[in-house]
Design a protein around this motif. Structure first.
Motif, mmCIF file in Angstrom:
data_model
loop_
_atom_site.group_PDB
_atom_site.id
_atom_site.type_symbol
_atom_site.label_atom_id
_atom_site.label_comp_id
_atom_site.label_asym_id
_atom_site.label_seq_id
_atom_site.Cartn_x
_atom_site.Cartn_y
_atom_site.Cartn_z
ATOM 1 N N ARG A 135 10.624 16.304 21.926
ATOM 2 C CA ARG A 135 11.048 16.276 23.329
ATOM 3 C C ARG A 135 11.890 17.522 23.565
ATOM 4 O O ARG A 135 12.837 17.789 22.819
ATOM 5 N N THR A 159 11.309 18.679 31.417
ATOM 6 C CA THR A 159 11.330 18.028 30.115
ATOM 7 C C THR A 159 9.895 17.863 29.649
ATOM 8 O O THR A 159 9.049 17.334 30.380
ATOM 9 N N ASP A 187 15.119 15.867 21.429
ATOM 10 C CA ASP A 187 15.006 14.760 20.476
ATOM 11 C C ASP A 187 14.135 15.192 19.313
ATOM 12 O O ASP A 187 13.166 15.946 19.487
ATOM 13 N N TRP A 188 14.474 14.675 18.137
ATOM 14 C CA TRP A 188 13.723 14.961 16.924
ATOM 15 C C TRP A 188 13.074 13.676 16.423
ATOM 16 O O TRP A 188 13.587 12.575 16.639
ATOM 17 N N HIS A 189 11.946 13.837 15.733
ATOM 18 C CA HIS A 189 11.191 12.689 15.229
ATOM 19 C C HIS A 189 10.780 12.973 13.792
ATOM 20 O O HIS A 189 10.322 14.081 13.481
ATOM 21 N N GLN A 236 7.538 16.168 26.843
ATOM 22 C CA GLN A 236 7.605 15.017 25.945
ATOM 23 C C GLN A 236 6.245 14.791 25.290
ATOM 24 O O GLN A 236 5.214 14.769 25.951
ATOM 25 N N PRO A 264 10.943 18.474 16.440
ATOM 26 C CA PRO A 264 11.360 18.205 17.819
ATOM 27 C C PRO A 264 10.164 17.850 18.696
ATOM 28 O O PRO A 264 9.238 18.653 18.844
ATOM 29 N N ASP A 281 11.524 16.483 9.959
ATOM 30 C CA ASP A 281 12.082 16.262 11.289
ATOM 31 C C ASP A 281 11.522 17.334 12.219
ATOM 32 O O ASP A 281 11.688 18.541 11.972
#
Length: 346
Positions: free
Chosen positions: A294, A307, A282-284, A309, A292, A290
């Motif tokens: 996660r 994973t 996932d990117w934020h 996070q 990553p 942007d």
């Protein structure tokens, strides 16, 4: 004279910011470069190596408050050289800067200090150990017994660190290769600190306990010209084992990887390029970028398939050299906590 001094203090950080972290791949002419089969000398090597261009004392901590809230703390002192020597006074070519941060699930508080060498404003001595810049300090009777302090506009911390395990050495006995072309650093860690102390936050003082990981690294050209940044993981697992892994991103979309498995008793296994894998899930968006936050992380030889996070996806270090740095959780084949650093995201 004052204008000249300010310009000298700011020149190196501003150059690094303008170049991005790819600037660490520029030519190392005139500086020493790491070579295989290092012979470390302690406590002397806990101190500075001015003949190398870049060096850091890099501590991260995963902490817990009385109500179970998770916190992260960072304290980093950087030394960067304009020339491979030291001199007394303002003509000293060593530039020091430092970053401090406290991360909570909903806030990320950061501060920065910049200093010139040669005037006593910043430095490191080894017996007893003392690393400082202004009133920020990591010091104690030895490298295994330290007190850590820093403060910013909205936070402060005062932590005690006690080592419960040995130093560990990455790569080939501390010679850590960073590219297929052979760029390298000297790299060792103390990942076994137990931590007690307190954080001062806008809502008041918070007593905390937890664990910390200190990285020591120095080089003169740690990246290749084709590398633009890195993603670095330090993961402490509930089993007591630990994993350090990084990938250095190449301009063509590939990456160079390296990892160290640290067993609970401090014995290590080094892994070459390709053995460790990390893929963004996932990117934020943070600070207009942007990033990553996660990841899927694997080290098949040790059965690692987890994973990773971010505790707080907004843990952006909005400083003269911007990057992402924050605490993470680990779930999957193994459980744990750790830290993630990501550089070079434009």
């Amino acid at each position: 004279m004052i204008v000249r001094v300010i310009a000298l203090l700011l020149w190196l950080p501003m150059q690094a910011a303008a170049q991005g972290f790819a600037g660490l791949g520029t030519d190392a002419e005139g500086f020493a470069v790491p070579t295989p089969d290092p012979a470390f000398d302690f406590p002397q090597d806990h101190g500075p190596h001015p003949e190398y261009r870049i060096e850091w004392w890099y501590l991260t901590a995963n902490l817990t408050g009385p109500d179970g809230t998770a916190y992260g703390v960072q304290w980093t002192l950087f030394r960067s050289a304009l020339a491979p020597e030291t001199r007394e006074g303002w003509s000293d070519p060593q530039v020091w800067f430092a970053h401090a941060a406290v991360t909570t699930p909903d806030r990320h508080l950061v501060a920065e200090r910049i200093a010139r060498g040669g005037i006593g404003q910043a430095g490191v001595t080894v017996d007893p150990f003392d690393a400082w810049i202004d009133d920020w300090r990591m010091a104690g009777p030895s490298f295994d017994d330290l007190t850590l302090t820093a403060r910013g506009n909205a936070f402060a911390y005062d932590l005690d660190l006690q080592a419960t395990g040995p130093l560990v050495f990455h790569g080939e006995n501390g010679f850590s290769v960073k590219s297929a072309q052979g760029q390298a650093s000297y790299y060792y860690s103390q990942p076994f600190y137990e931590v007690t102390g307190s954080l001062t936050l806008p809502q008041g003082d918070v007593p905390v306990t937890g664990a910390a990981w200190l990285d020591r690294e120095w080089s003169s050209q740690p990246l290749a010209e084709t590398q633009s940044g890195w993603d670095w993981f330090s993961l402490s697992l509930e089993s007591g084992d630990k994993l350090m892994g990084f990938l250095l991103r190449e301009d063509d979309g590939g990456a160079f990887t390296s990892a160290t498995w640290i067993a609970s008793d401090g014995t290590t296994t080094a892994y070459p390029d390709g053995a460790f894998a990390a893929q963004p899930l996932d990117w934020h968006e943070v600070a207009g970028r942007d990033v990553p936050t996660r990841w899927a992380v694997q080290l098949p030889d040790k059965g690692i398939d987890v994973t990773v996070q971010a505790l707080n996806p907004d843990a952006w270090m909005a400083l003269s050299i911007p990057y992402w740095e924050g605490p993470v959780t680990v779930e999957g084949s193994h459980e744990g906590r750790g830290y993630l650093e990501m550089t070079g995201y434009e």
